[in-house]
Design a protein around this motif. Structure first.
Motif, PDB file in Angstrom:
ATOM      1  N   UNK A  71       0.816  -1.211   0.000  1.00 43.61           N
ATOM      2  CA  UNK A  71       0.000   0.000   0.000  1.00 43.61           C
ATOM      3  C   UNK A  71       0.855   1.267   0.000  1.00 43.61           C
ATOM      4  N   UNK A  73       3.595   1.712  -1.275  1.00 46.80           N
ATOM      5  CA  UNK A  73       4.349   1.925  -2.516  1.00 46.80           C
ATOM      6  C   UNK A  73       3.467   2.389  -3.664  1.00 46.80           C
ATOM      7  N   UNK A  75       1.667   5.166  -4.095  1.00 49.47           N
ATOM      8  CA  UNK A  75       1.894   6.517  -4.620  1.00 49.47           C
ATOM      9  C   UNK A  75       3.067   6.579  -5.597  1.00 49.47           C
ATOM     10  N   UNK A  76       4.147   5.849  -5.275  1.00 48.72           N
ATOM     11  CA  UNK A  76       5.326   5.907  -6.147  1.00 48.72           C
ATOM     12  C   UNK A  76       5.021   5.267  -7.497  1.00 48.72           C
ATOM     13  N   UNK A  78       2.006   5.321  -8.888  1.00 49.01           N
ATOM     14  CA  UNK A  78       1.112   6.237  -9.621  1.00 49.01           C
ATOM     15  C   UNK A  78       1.872   7.395 -10.239  1.00 49.01           C
ATOM     16  N   UNK A  79       3.034   7.747  -9.645  1.00 48.25           N
ATOM     17  CA  UNK A  79       3.833   8.819 -10.248  1.00 48.25           C
ATOM     18  C   UNK A  79       4.396   8.389 -11.602  1.00 48.25           C
ATOM     19  N   UNK A  80       4.431   7.078 -11.831  1.00 47.21           N
ATOM     20  CA  UNK A  80       4.951   6.561 -13.099  1.00 47.21           C
ATOM     21  C   UNK A  80       3.848   6.386 -14.134  1.00 47.21           C
ATOM     22  N   UNK A 103       1.574  17.203  -9.639  1.00 48.62           N
ATOM     23  CA  UNK A 103       2.370  15.962  -9.587  1.00 48.62           C
ATOM     24  C   UNK A 103       3.830  16.210  -9.223  1.00 48.62           C
ATOM     25  N   UNK A 106       3.986  17.056  -5.426  1.00 43.31           N
ATOM     26  CA  UNK A 106       3.783  15.795  -4.710  1.00 43.31           C
ATOM     27  C   UNK A 106       5.076  14.968  -4.691  1.00 43.31           C
ATOM     28  N   UNK A 107       5.823  15.047  -5.786  1.00 40.53           N
ATOM     29  CA  UNK A 107       7.065  14.284  -5.871  1.00 40.53           C
ATOM     30  C   UNK A 107       8.230  14.992  -5.188  1.00 40.53           C
TER      31      UNK A 107
ATOM     32  N   UNK B  14      12.332   5.740 -10.429  1.00 38.98           N
ATOM     33  CA  UNK B  14      11.494   5.516  -9.258  1.00 38.98           C
ATOM     34  C   UNK B  14      12.300   5.701  -7.986  1.00 38.98           C
ATOM     35  N   UNK B 234      -2.504  11.301  -8.350  1.00 33.74           N
ATOM     36  CA  UNK B 234      -1.243  11.650  -9.003  1.00 33.74           C
ATOM     37  C   UNK B 234      -0.048  11.235  -8.167  1.00 33.74           C
ATOM     38  N   UNK B 235      -0.284  10.394  -7.166  1.00 35.79           N
ATOM     39  CA  UNK B 235       0.847   9.794  -6.467  1.00 35.79           C
ATOM     40  C   UNK B 235       1.315  10.503  -5.221  1.00 35.79           C
ATOM     41  N   UNK B 236       0.393  11.194  -4.532  1.00 30.93           N
ATOM     42  CA  UNK B 236       0.777  11.796  -3.255  1.00 30.93           C
ATOM     43  C   UNK B 236       0.826  10.706  -2.193  1.00 30.93           C
ATOM     44  N   UNK B 240       2.183  13.133   2.694  1.00 34.20           N
ATOM     45  CA  UNK B 240       2.032  14.405   1.967  1.00 34.20           C
ATOM     46  C   UNK B 240       0.632  14.971   2.182  1.00 34.20           C
TER      47      UNK B 240
END
Lengths: 222, 325
Positions: A71, A73, A75-76, A78-80, A103, A106-107, B14, B234-236, B240
């Motif tokens: 769970x 992991x 977010x990481x 979804x950034x891809x 985005x 967030x990163x 990543x 979007x990957x928060x 965050x």
């Protein structure tokens, strides 16, 4: 880049989103996903973005086995994976710039880098002049382009689009598709769910046809 | 071949993205803290309402605590004044009294000895009692000489002072020694109970503050539903999304602490004039002590901590319910 190995998704209550899907999408491919509404197009995209987990089989994205992803992991992952929606999903209390910057913030990217990348993405979709505008003041096509800029601003290797032209007329849809082709040319893997068969036919790309959650056709081009 | 190179690039990027520059991290925190503050300012009325409720809830225990510590200072000054009256036998002369006083002065448990001669005692009694007419009819002074013994400062424990009194009673020429500390002991017991009451009230109201903040942050999460959903898309990471909400809670608590300080200080200002008038009536220069710097800092930080705790609970309880679809 994306592979489904005998993947099924059964929702609580017994309804099957997709069943026994096996397919392989190579890096840099642009693929259409069609079928009537409820055929499982969205479910497939949701499985790739890990908005849902499969109840059976393995989904792999970029060599990552999503079935085993913890769970924390997600977010990481979804950034891809950039996502584009029919209803844009923009935040209406933020400017175009701030929406597209999300985005990157967030990163944890620094301010200068964020500005540079957001402007580059807005430039690509032709909205650099409107960076200070609020989404509500933009037309539907422009809002969709903001959504696209947000999906590609962090340069994800995979971009998913769920009915991106659903609310647009054919001319605007054509523009959006040209944008997608542009991204595809620089190596982005694109998966576009749509029921606009006319558009699909014109673009001559690989097309997956779903029916009742099953993969019934896989044309490499019409 | 191309597939592998892109795959490698993907996993490399990543891991790279997970490492966040500490300077950017700090700036982000500062930005989030300020933007949470800005959010409070954007809805001034409801923010002030929440802050005022927290302020009142914190002002009550801190006001009680302050009152108690003022009463303690007062009772400490009484403790210091607690002395042992050593009544000599009727037959002891003033010389004997002076001799005994000298002798007691060397005692390590005694800091001060004052002699009230029989004559002085009589004069004082005449002045204070209003029986001067009757007293003048007496042929002989009925009053003994008295030594007023002040125990050493280290002997402020009532029990030890009592031991000293017992020891003094046993001395030659001493009729009896009296330590009038019983009421001080009782007073101590009462303030001890009051102290517990303050703690109970503080815990209950602290809990109330947490609940207020849980509810406020819960509403905030509801209001920001769309934003939280998109951030997750979007990957928060959870932290965050949590961060601005935790900062909001801490701000509420901090400002609540500030308001409570203001309330207590204002109440003190209202009370100080009548209190010093009352003290004046008792020939005392007692003055109400205000909230000192340490307590002020304690008030602010406990407010912020309660706020943080409350928002943490709200976030843990409600954030997982929002999943993008």
């Amino acid at each position: 880049m994306i592979s489904f190995d005998n993947v099924s998704k059964r929702y609580p209550g017994g309804h099957d989103g997709v069943s026994n899907i096996t397919l392989q999408i190579d890096p840099g491919e642009m693929v259409f996903l069609t079928g009537h509404s409820g055929a499982g197009k969205s479910t497939m995209l949701r499985l790739i973005a890990l908005l849902e987990r499969s109840t059976q089989g393995q989904v792999r994205v970029g060599g990552r086995n999503l079935t085993r992803l913890r769970r924390s992991e997600i977010p990481y992952h979804r950034r891809e994976v950039g996502m584009i929606f029919q209803d844009h999903r923009l935040l209406h209390d933020r400017t175009v710039f701030d929406n597209v910057a999300m985005p990157l913030i967030v990163a944890g990217m620094g301010h200068n880098e964020v500005s540079r990348r957001v402007r580059a993405a807005l430039d690509k979709v032709g909205l650099l002049q409107r960076e200070r505008a609020y989404p509500i003041t933009l037309s539907g096509g422009e809002q969709q382009r903001v959504g696209i800029a947000r999906a590609v601003v962090s340069k994800p290797p995979v971009v998913l689009a769920d009915e991106p032209t659903g609310n647009l007329d054919s001319e605007l849809s054509q523009e959006i598709m040209e944008l997608f082709q542009l991204f595809n040319q620089v190596g982005v893997t694109l998966l576009v769910a749509t029921h606009d068969l006319e558009l699909v036919r014109r673009l001559r790309k690989r097309t997956l046809v779903l029916n009742n959650g099953r993969l019934v056709q896989d044309h490499h081009s019409f | 071949m191309r597939a592998t190179s892109i795959r490698n690039k993907t996993s490399a990027s990543l891991s790279r993205r997970r490492q966040i520059n500490p300077r950017i991290w700090l700036i982000r925190h500062l930005q989030v803290a300020l933007s949470s503050l800005g959010r409070l300012a954007r809805t001034p009325f409801s923010s002030l309402m929440t802050i005022a409720v927290i302020g009142i809830a914190l002002a009550l225990p801190s006001g009680l605590h302050l009152m108690l510590s003022n009463i303690r200072t007062l009772s400490n000054s009484w403790d210091g004044a607690a002395s042992i009256s050593v009544y000599l036998v009727q037959t002891a002369s003033d010389e004997t009294a002076a001799e005994l006083a000298k002798q007691l002065h060397t005692d390590p448990e005694i800091s001060e000895v004052r002699v009230i001669t029989r004559q002085q005692a009589l004069t004082e009694f005449r002045q204070m009692s209003g029986f001067s007419g009757i007293l003048s009819t007496l042929e002989e002074n009925p009053l003994p000489a008295v030594l007023v013994v002040k125990p050493d400062q280290n002997l402020n424990d009532p029990g030890k002072a009592q031991n000293l009194a017992t020891r003094l009673s046993a001395l030659e020429n001493v009729e009896f020694a009296q330590l009038d500390l019983q009421w001080v002991t009782r007073f101590h017991a009462i303030t001890e109970i009051a102290n517990r009451v303050v703690w109970v009230v503080a815990s209950l109201l602290g809990l109330a503050v947490i609940l207020i903040i849980v509810n406020t942050i819960r509403l905030e999460i509801q209001n920001r539903h769309a934003e939280i959903e998109i951030s997750k898309l979007i990957g928060a990471t959870d932290s965050f999304i949590r961060r601005p909400l935790l900062y909001s809670g801490a701000w509420y608590g901090l400002f609540g602490g500030l308001v409570s300080w203001l309330l207590v200080t204002l109440s003190l200002l209202l009370l100080s004039a009548p209190v010093s008038r009352l003290a004046g009536l008792y020939q005392s220069d007692f003055e109400l002590a205000g909230i000192d710097f340490n307590i002020f800092i304690l008030l602010l930080s406990s407010g912020a901590l309660l706020g943080l705790a409350g928002s943490w609970i709200a976030v843990a309880r409600h954030l997982h319910n929002i999943e993008p679809n």
